[in-house]
Design an enzyme around this catalytic site. Structure first.
Site, PDB file in Angstrom:
ATOM      1  N   CYS A   1      43.435  43.328 -19.833  1.00 37.35           N
ATOM      2  CA  CYS A   1      45.051  43.409 -19.724  1.00 37.35           C
ATOM      3  C   CYS A   1      45.515  44.759 -20.055  1.00 37.35           C
ATOM      4  O   CYS A   1      46.060  45.443 -19.399  1.00 37.35           O
ATOM      5  CB  CYS A   1      45.675  42.175 -20.088  1.00 37.35           C
ATOM      6  SG  CYS A   1      45.008  41.536 -21.573  1.00 37.35           S
TER       7      CYS A   1
ATOM      8  N   HIS B   1      52.580  42.612 -22.770  1.00 38.36           N
ATOM      9  CA  HIS B   1      51.819  43.219 -23.526  1.00 38.36           C
ATOM     10  C   HIS B   1      52.474  44.627 -23.748  1.00 38.36           C
ATOM     11  O   HIS B   1      52.899  45.419 -23.080  1.00 38.36           O
ATOM     12  CB  HIS B   1      50.350  43.772 -23.305  1.00 38.36           C
ATOM     13  CG  HIS B   1      49.510  42.584 -23.259  1.00 38.36           C
ATOM     14  ND1 HIS B   1      49.874  41.361 -23.779  1.00 38.36           N
ATOM     15  CD2 HIS B   1      48.268  42.270 -22.910  1.00 38.36           C
ATOM     16  CE1 HIS B   1      48.646  40.582 -23.794  1.00 38.36           C
ATOM     17  NE2 HIS B   1      47.457  41.274 -23.288  1.00 38.36           N
TER      18      HIS B   1
HETATM   19  N1  NAP Z   1      45.646  36.134 -19.706  1.00 44.18           N
HETATM   20  C1  NAP Z   1      45.370  37.455 -19.582  1.00 44.18           C
HETATM   21  O1  NAP Z   1      46.423  38.255 -19.895  1.00 44.18           O
HETATM   22  C2  NAP Z   1      44.085  38.083 -19.150  1.00 44.18           C
HETATM   23  C3  NAP Z   1      44.101  39.210 -18.604  1.00 44.18           C
HETATM   24  C4  NAP Z   1      43.006  39.811 -18.002  1.00 44.18           C
HETATM   25  C5  NAP Z   1      42.195  38.886 -17.936  1.00 44.18           C
HETATM   26  N2  NAP Z   1      41.963  37.546 -18.330  1.00 44.18           N
HETATM   27  C6  NAP Z   1      40.688  36.696 -17.894  1.00 44.18           C
HETATM   28  O2  NAP Z   1      41.238  35.910 -16.887  1.00 44.18           O
HETATM   29  C7  NAP Z   1      40.476  34.777 -17.171  1.00 44.18           C
HETATM   30  C8  NAP Z   1      41.242  33.310 -17.128  1.00 44.18           C
HETATM   31  O3  NAP Z   1      42.158  33.563 -18.123  1.00 44.18           O
HETATM   32  P1  NAP Z   1      43.670  32.698 -18.116  1.00 44.18           P
HETATM   33  O4  NAP Z   1      44.257  33.282 -19.429  1.00 44.18           O
HETATM   34  O5  NAP Z   1      44.039  32.217 -16.955  1.00 44.18           O
HETATM   35  O6  NAP Z   1      42.883  31.401 -19.000  1.00 44.18           O
HETATM   36  P2  NAP Z   1      43.235  29.746 -18.926  1.00 44.18           P
HETATM   37  O7  NAP Z   1      44.696  29.843 -18.823  1.00 44.18           O
HETATM   38  O8  NAP Z   1      42.665  29.238 -20.218  1.00 44.18           O
HETATM   39  O9  NAP Z   1      42.487  29.128 -17.535  1.00 44.18           O
HETATM   40  C9  NAP Z   1      40.960  28.927 -17.630  1.00 44.18           C
HETATM   41  C10 NAP Z   1      40.850  28.470 -16.168  1.00 44.18           C
HETATM   42  O10 NAP Z   1      39.404  28.567 -16.140  1.00 44.18           O
HETATM   43  C11 NAP Z   1      38.918  27.306 -15.537  1.00 44.18           C
HETATM   44  N3  NAP Z   1      37.518  26.508 -15.918  1.00 44.18           N
HETATM   45  C12 NAP Z   1      37.397  26.437 -16.944  1.00 44.18           C
HETATM   46  N4  NAP Z   1      35.961  26.147 -17.178  1.00 44.18           N
HETATM   47  C13 NAP Z   1      35.567  25.960 -16.071  1.00 44.18           C
HETATM   48  C14 NAP Z   1      34.513  25.649 -15.405  1.00 44.18           C
HETATM   49  N5  NAP Z   1      33.407  25.122 -15.965  1.00 44.18           N
HETATM   50  N6  NAP Z   1      34.340  25.721 -13.854  1.00 44.18           N
HETATM   51  C15 NAP Z   1      35.486  26.056 -13.255  1.00 44.18           C
HETATM   52  N7  NAP Z   1      36.586  26.539 -13.933  1.00 44.18           N
HETATM   53  C16 NAP Z   1      36.849  26.456 -15.235  1.00 44.18           C
HETATM   54  C17 NAP Z   1      40.113  26.207 -16.094  1.00 44.18           C
HETATM   55  O11 NAP Z   1      40.177  24.996 -15.202  1.00 44.18           O
HETATM   56  P3  NAP Z   1      40.751  23.642 -16.025  1.00 44.18           P
HETATM   57  O12 NAP Z   1      42.075  23.742 -15.956  1.00 44.18           O
HETATM   58  O13 NAP Z   1      39.977  22.756 -15.039  1.00 44.18           O
HETATM   59  O14 NAP Z   1      40.028  23.768 -17.249  1.00 44.18           O
HETATM   60  C18 NAP Z   1      41.262  27.114 -15.804  1.00 44.18           C
HETATM   61  O15 NAP Z   1      41.807  27.145 -14.595  1.00 44.18           O
HETATM   62  C19 NAP Z   1      39.543  34.889 -18.618  1.00 44.18           C
HETATM   63  O16 NAP Z   1      38.269  35.348 -18.159  1.00 44.18           O
HETATM   64  C20 NAP Z   1      40.431  35.838 -19.254  1.00 44.18           C
HETATM   65  O17 NAP Z   1      39.601  36.954 -20.064  1.00 44.18           O
HETATM   66  C21 NAP Z   1      43.244  37.258 -18.785  1.00 44.18           C
END
Ligand code: NAP
EC number: 1.2.1.11
Length: 344
Positions: A130, A242
């Site tokens: 990000c 950010h």
């Molecule tokens: N947030 C940011 O600013 C940002 C920026 C760039 C990249 N990212 C990347 O984007 C990704 C997700 O971030 P987030 O902020 O959305 O995280 P989050 O809110 O914690 O959400 C995680 C997601 O992954 C799913 N998940 C977890 N374990 C799983 C499994 N075994 N099989 C299938 N789905 C599963 C979760 O489903 P459940 O609800 O069922 O657990 C939820 O939908 C990460 O790789 C992060 O590094 C985030």
């Protein structure tokens, strides 16, 4: 005939934002499938004025799906992206699992859209970190104008970058301060409420954190390997958005006025830079917006050809979900993929 899109991590911060953005931008999808872990199977997520029932990733067959927007962390992506790609479905991944793989394009459409065509080696395209995404949107037009030699960036990163549990931790700790409850850091290494933490992701051997390393490795991969970048990444008690303090040294002369004019015309950039109270952007105002905002453009008299900028963007949108959807639009608009249903 439109595309069939699957979102892995549809219940997460980024996944839910992806659903909103696909709808807002009228992405040419015939069908959108919401996938998450088994824990979420059967729950519902919103997609425009509809609701989608969440399915478990492990039970889903990707054979007739065209694009998978993957947003469930690096471990899931490492295991699943190659399997999904092998089914002929192009994965656009938000984790860091594939960003540094020479056979996987790392794309910010405003910066290096042409490189997206290289997805065919693994059927995977990576979305940057990000902090890098908003940084390179601002750097690219300035690099074209005056040649960037060196960048010093300090980040002020919101807790939503750490996922939904991190947002809950800031909320719960803030509340605990007011009602005098004990504060126990879980997701963060120290208290985040009314504090800042100079540590994001793991420590590396040279004392930098992985988050800091990502910013320099990704900037070099997308923009120019010759640019020197150094970074300090800091978590701040902000929910969304950010911010970055960016010091840039150029090969050639560029004034603050010239930089302001260039950035005003640059894709994805919005300049808000009045020398008066409130004449700049803060992360709170960037939440829910698509632009990379640039404020506080100043000449740095301590180096030859130097500028300082303040760069702010919604990390869940340009930093993740919006960028991923823009990559999907590049694939579609440039005819790099055709809907499988039409092909059949
Ligand atoms: N947030 C940011 O600013 C940002 C920026 C760039 C990249 N990212 C990347 O984007 C990704 C997700 O971030 P987030 O902020 O959305 O995280 P989050 O809110 O914690 O959400 C995680 C997601 O992954 C799913 N998940 C977890 N374990 C799983 C499994 N075994 N099989 C299938 N789905 C599963 C979760 O489903 P459940 O609800 O069922 O657990 C939820 O939908 C990460 O790789 C992060 O590094 C985030």
């Amino acid at each position: 005939m439109g595309y069939k899109i699957a979102i892995v991590g549809a219940t997460g911060n980024v996944g839910r934002e992806m659903l909103d953005i696909l709808d807002e931008r009228g992405f040419p999808a015939d069908e959108v499938v919401a996938l998450a872990s088994r824990r979420s199977q059967g729950t519902e997520v919103s997609f425009g004025d509809r609701t989608l029932k969440v399915q478990a990733l492990e039970n889903y067959d990707f054979s007739d799906t065209d694009i998978c927007l993957m947003s469930a962390g690096g471990t899931i992506s490492k295991e699943w992206s190659p399997k999904i790609g092998a089914k002929g479905c192009v994965v656009i991944d938000n984790s860091s699992a594939w960003r540094y793989d020479a056979d996987v394009p790392l794309i910010v459409p405003e910066v290096n859209a042409d490189a997206a065509a290289g997805f065919t080696k693994k059927n995977i395209i990576a979305n940057p970190n990000c902090s890098t995404a908003q940084l390179v949107v601002a750097l690219k037009p300035l690099h074209e104008a005056a040649g960037i030699k060196r960048v010093v960036v300090s980040t002020y990163q919101s807790v939503s970058g750490g996922g939904k549990e991190a947002m809950e931790e800031l909320f719960n700790q803030t509340r605990a301060v007011f009602v005098n409850d004990p504060i126990e850091p879980k997701k963060f290494t120290k208290r985040i409420a009314f504090n800042v933490i100079p540590h994001i992701d793991v420590f590396m051997e040279d004392g930098y954190t992985k988050e800091e390393w990502k910013v320099l490795a990704e900037t070099k991969k997308m923009l120019d390997p010759k640019i020197k970048v150094t970074c300090t990444a800091v978590r701040v008690p902000v929910f969304i958005g950010h911010s970055e303090s960016v010091n840039i040294e150029f090969e050639r002369e560029i004034t603050a006025d010239q930089a302001r004019d260039i950035l005003r015309e640059a894709p994805g950039c919005l300049v808000i830079d009045k020398h008066e109270d409130g004449g700049y952007i803060t992360p709170y105002e960037s939440a829910g917006e698509d632009a990379t905002y640039i404020s506080r453009i100043r000449e740095d008299a301590t180096v030859e050809n130097g500028l300082n900028l303040w760069v702010v963007s919604d990390n869940l949108r340009k930093g993740a979900a919006l960028n991923a959807v823009q990559i999907a639009e590049v694939l579609v608009n440039r005819g790099l993929i055709k809907p499988k249903k039409q092909a059949a």
